[in-house]
Design an enzyme around this catalytic site. Structure first.
Site, PDB file in Angstrom:
ATOM      1  N   SER A 155       0.831  -1.206   0.000  1.00  0.00           N
ATOM      2  CA  SER A 155       0.000   0.000   0.000  1.00  0.00           C
ATOM      3  C   SER A 155       0.870   1.262   0.000  1.00  0.00           C
ATOM      4  O   SER A 155       1.736   1.423  -0.859  1.00  0.00           O
ATOM      5  CB  SER A 155      -0.929  -0.052   1.214  1.00  0.00           C
ATOM      6  OG  SER A 155      -1.852   0.990   1.192  1.00  0.00           O
ATOM      7  N   ASP A 320      -9.002  -6.546  -3.943  1.00  0.00           N
ATOM      8  CA  ASP A 320      -8.623  -5.202  -3.487  1.00  0.00           C
ATOM      9  C   ASP A 320      -9.285  -4.167  -4.392  1.00  0.00           C
ATOM     10  O   ASP A 320      -8.930  -4.050  -5.566  1.00  0.00           O
ATOM     11  CB  ASP A 320      -7.090  -5.077  -3.557  1.00  0.00           C
ATOM     12  CG  ASP A 320      -6.579  -3.737  -3.034  1.00  0.00           C
ATOM     13  OD1 ASP A 320      -7.396  -2.849  -2.741  1.00  0.00           O
ATOM     14  OD2 ASP A 320      -5.347  -3.596  -2.923  1.00  0.00           O
ATOM     15  N   HIS A 353      -7.983  -4.931   0.301  1.00  0.00           N
ATOM     16  CA  HIS A 353      -6.698  -4.238   0.355  1.00  0.00           C
ATOM     17  C   HIS A 353      -5.825  -4.798   1.488  1.00  0.00           C
ATOM     18  O   HIS A 353      -4.608  -4.909   1.367  1.00  0.00           O
ATOM     19  CB  HIS A 353      -6.935  -2.747   0.551  1.00  0.00           C
ATOM     20  CG  HIS A 353      -5.704  -1.911   0.427  1.00  0.00           C
ATOM     21  ND1 HIS A 353      -4.921  -1.917  -0.707  1.00  0.00           N
ATOM     22  CD2 HIS A 353      -5.103  -1.052   1.287  1.00  0.00           C
ATOM     23  CE1 HIS A 353      -3.904  -1.085  -0.527  1.00  0.00           C
ATOM     24  NE2 HIS A 353      -3.986  -0.565   0.677  1.00  0.00           N
TER      25      HIS A 353
END
Lengths: 376, 192
Positions: A155, A320, A353
């Protein structure tokens, strides 16, 4: 006997102090700063086995292991990092670095501004991913690491890993870019803006100078965190975890918690608002919004990544929707156009995610193989 | 090594940039690197194969061939290889065009459905099962079988020029009546 909750055992956080001023992308300058970090394993004689772990939005340099004086303090990527784990600390010297502006020990908005003798608060500059890499590069210098065997992150951590390959191409041999995007979509930015508005409109925010008033904008932080959590989970994972389960078994016809998902969000929001700093949250979301290495190249990511020399492993997760696989494929395409060494995995895991933090067998087995193929 | 793969390694020039579609565990790419110093990438959709590629230190990209080769720029490879995968592709024409877009040269191998044993099995009322067609009809990943003659028809229709052809049976080249006596075909093609 209880199974140990971590293989690494007890770890200790350290702080590096840097006296030379740091000029930021915004043009502002930090006169001196501290960076919190942890290390696991031993740096070998050739100094060729260092791996930098970059953390995401709300995590810290406490990547793995546990603090001796704190129960429930297992690091956020403990399932990946440790002796015998995919990122094996018997072979690698792993550095977990905090970022500038954090509220976990590095210089940030809650630190004392030497110019005023008071907390920086709203005056702490807006920092960027590029600034973080600059600060981490100084830490690498301090630790005697000229070149990392690998830089890894998920991320926002993946954005740092990517930026490392652009800011210091010769200092990164491998970049593991996981659940990433080369820039946020307007939808991503929109979620961040709602989170910021929640914080800034909290009556306890006081324009960012809440420290001296002895209050914390917990209501704003709480909502910001709830919004974040919705985007971290996939719809599928939410359904599986909570369904439409009801707390009290039947509708209450009031505004107390009815559904389990409400309870979960409130719990996450409450927990977060007790330990996270609102000014830091504002700045991190801005760092995310601003990150766009292609911006200086007319939006052309291919040209932006031309500087990178590292070999890449790019990993995305099908569920995600915050940074969906298509965003990772943009990075892969740009790397291929530059004839860089790259492998790309699209893992069909349900976690959304947050999947990058979870222990999916395919995912971890790929990382294990990849790390074991890195020559030292 | 599978006989078609040996032929492919032989055809790939020294140092060529290679794209191997449906690359399995990456062993062809490894051989190409070891024997031809040809750097390359594999494309594979299957999880276990992708993991095997990573373990074999082969560059692999986990994308679906059916959605095309949009990751790759025009003419970015010297050689695009599709070995024993053609028969599993739904959008065959589309993929052939995509291969010719990204590669200067295309190498394709496939089991020849025209081999006499396959024909005989059909005549006797059954779908063929053999060394090169090892699946029962109900479990096969293959969707588009073709013969040597069929593939050459497609090449003509797409304006593809066949540069070289090798038809094999049990690892040996077949020159006489290849569409009847060969069980595995390998082609080297270019766009013009």
């Amino acid at each position: 006997m209880n199974a140990p909750d971590t293989n690494l055992g007890f770890v200790v956080a350290q702080t590096a102090h840097f006296d030379a001023p740091l000029r930021l992308k915004s043009g502002a300058e930090i006169p001196a700063f501290e960076l919190a970090y942890e290390t696991y394993g031993e740096l070998n004689a050739a100094k060729s086995n260092a791996v930098l772990v970059c953390h995401a939005l709300n995590a810290s340099h406490h990547v793995a292991g546990r603090y001796e004086d704190e129960k429930d303090s297992v690091g956020w990527w403990d399932n990946l990092v440790g002796p015998g784990k995919p990122l094996d600390t018997r072979r690698f010297f792993v550095v977990g670095s905090n970022y500038l502006g954090s509220c976990f020990g590095s210089t940030g908005p809650a630190s004392v501004n030497p110019a005023s003798g008071k907390p920086w608060g709203a005056d702490f500059p807006v920092v960027t991913v590029e600034d973080w890499v600059e600060a981490q590069a100084r830490l690498a210098d301090r630790l005697g690491i000229e070149r990392f065997a690998a830089v890894i992150g998920g991320s926002l951590g993946a954005m740092q890993a990517l930026q490392w390959t652009l800011s210091y191409p010769e200092r990164v041999r491998h970049a593991l870019v996981i659940a990433a995007a080369a820039r946020l979509s307007p939808q991503n930015i929109a979620f961040n803006e709602v989170a910021r508005q929640a914080i800034m409109t909290d009556p306890d925010f006081h324009g960012g100078h809440y420290y001296e008033r002895g209050v914390v904008p917990t209501r704003g932080l709480r909502i910001a965190r709830m919004i974040g959590h919705i985007t971290y989970l996939s719809g599928e994972a939410m359904t599986e975890k909570f369904g439409r389960l009801m707390r009290r078994g039947a509708p209450g016809f009031d505004f107390d918690i009815d559904f389990e998902i409400e309870s979960y969000l409130r719990y996450q929001g409450d927990k977060f608002s007790t330990y996270f700093d609102a000014n830091t949250y504002l700045r991190i979301t801005k760092a995310l919004d601003y990150f766009d290495p292609a911006a200086d190249f007319g939006g052309d990511l291919r040209r932006a990544l031309a500087r990178a020399q590292a070999a890449f492993l790019v990993v995305s997760f099908k569920s995600d929707w915050r940074f969906p696989p298509a965003r990772s494929r943009e990075i892969v395409r740009a790397l291929l156009d530059n004839r860089r060494i790259v492998s790309y995995l699209e893992i069909d895991a349900p976690g959304g995610h947050d999947a990058f933090l979870l222990e999916d067998e395919r995912y971890h087995s790929a990382l294990r193989s990849y790390f074991s193929n890195i020559e030292l | 090594m599978r006989p078609d793969l040996a032929a492919i390694v032989h055809w790939v020039p020294q140092g060529a940039r290679v794209l191997d579609l449906g690359c399995g565990d990456g062993s062809l790419l490894r051989s190409l690197w070891q024997e031809r110093e040809a750097p390359g990438y594999g494309v594979e959709i299957d999880d276990d194969s992708v993991l095997a590629c990573v373990a074999n230190d082969v560059n692999v990209l986990q994308v679906d061939l059916e959605s095309g080769l949009s990751l790759f720029a025009d003419g970015s490879f010297d050689c695009v290889i599709l070995s024993e995968t053609l028969q599993t592709i739904h959008r065959t024409e589309f993929l052939m065009r995509e291969m010719l877009r990204v590669g200067r040269e295309v190498i394709v191998s496939f089991p020849n459905f025209g081999h006499w044993r396959a024909r005989l099995q059909v005549v006797l009322g059954h779908m063929p099962v053999s060394e090169t067609l090892p699946y029962e009809w109900y479990e096969t990943p293959n969707v588009h079988h073709c013969t040597v003659a069929d593939f050459e028809d497609l090449c003509r229709r797409l304006g593809v020029r066949i540069r070289e052809r090798l038809v094999l049976h049990e690892g040996k080249p077949v020159t006489h009546l290849p569409n009847l006596l060969g069980s595995l075909a390998v082609y080297r093609c270019t766009a013009h």
